[in-house]
Design a protein around this motif. Structure first.
Motif, PDB file in Angstrom:
ATOM      1  N   THR A  55     -23.516  61.657  25.000  1.00  0.00           N
ATOM      2  CA  THR A  55     -24.688  62.205  25.689  1.00  0.00           C
ATOM      3  C   THR A  55     -25.791  61.166  25.839  1.00  0.00           C
ATOM      4  O   THR A  55     -26.521  61.188  26.825  1.00  0.00           O
ATOM      5  CB  THR A  55     -25.243  63.442  24.960  1.00  0.00           C
ATOM      6  N   GLU A 114     -20.839  65.925  24.871  1.00  0.00           N
ATOM      7  CA  GLU A 114     -21.140  66.190  23.459  1.00  0.00           C
ATOM      8  C   GLU A 114     -19.903  65.952  22.600  1.00  0.00           C
ATOM      9  O   GLU A 114     -19.978  65.320  21.546  1.00  0.00           O
ATOM     10  CB  GLU A 114     -21.617  67.626  23.266  1.00  0.00           C
ATOM     11  N   VAL A 137     -31.405  70.539  28.139  1.00  0.00           N
ATOM     12  CA  VAL A 137     -30.821  69.224  28.398  1.00  0.00           C
ATOM     13  C   VAL A 137     -31.673  68.557  29.479  1.00  0.00           C
ATOM     14  O   VAL A 137     -31.600  68.920  30.648  1.00  0.00           O
ATOM     15  CB  VAL A 137     -29.348  69.353  28.837  1.00  0.00           C
ATOM     16  N   TRP A 182     -21.780  68.586  30.209  1.00  0.00           N
ATOM     17  CA  TRP A 182     -22.536  68.205  29.023  1.00  0.00           C
ATOM     18  C   TRP A 182     -21.753  68.507  27.753  1.00  0.00           C
ATOM     19  O   TRP A 182     -21.790  67.729  26.792  1.00  0.00           O
ATOM     20  CB  TRP A 182     -23.907  68.874  29.009  1.00  0.00           C
ATOM     21  N   TRP A 223     -25.234  59.004  29.080  1.00  0.00           N
ATOM     22  CA  TRP A 223     -24.774  59.810  30.214  1.00  0.00           C
ATOM     23  C   TRP A 223     -24.950  59.089  31.544  1.00  0.00           C
ATOM     24  O   TRP A 223     -24.157  59.287  32.452  1.00  0.00           O
ATOM     25  CB  TRP A 223     -25.503  61.160  30.237  1.00  0.00           C
ATOM     26  N   ASP A 269     -28.354  72.632  25.112  1.00  0.00           N
ATOM     27  CA  ASP A 269     -27.311  71.940  24.352  1.00  0.00           C
ATOM     28  C   ASP A 269     -26.896  72.745  23.126  1.00  0.00           C
ATOM     29  O   ASP A 269     -27.340  73.885  22.928  1.00  0.00           O
ATOM     30  CB  ASP A 269     -27.746  70.524  24.005  1.00  0.00           C
TER      31      ASP A 269
END
Length: 89
Positions: A65, A60, A26, A56, A68, A20
């Protein structure tokens, strides 16, 4: 911004993961990739890691996130628009 990253675990075979914006792995993406690594070639894992890094990054930018696993069709439609139109939320 998330990135796909080549890693060389102790097994000695290069693979790919996603980090990330704070350079942390992640976890949801890594768990999914790990569950499928034995099924795919390294190039396929790389392709999925690259695409999941884009997903991702999108999450973000939207601040989503944490949720998700709860996203649906509107988020996917937004992601496709983000990819097509210059990657701005």
């Amino acid at each position: 911004m998330a990135h796909s990253l080549a890693v060389l675990p102790s097994s000695g075979q290069r693979t790919w993961t996603v980090i990330d914006e704070k350079y942390r792995t992640v976890a949801p993406v890594e768990e999914w990739l790990e569950a499928h690594r034995h099924l795919w070639s390294p190039n396929t894992v790389r392709g999925y890691a690259t695409s999941l890094a884009q997903w991702w990054t999108f999450l973000e930018q939207r601040g989503e996130t944490a949720k998700w696993g709860e996203l649906g069709v509107p988020a996917v439609a937004g992601f496709l628009s983000w990819l097509r139109n210059g990657r701005t939320v």
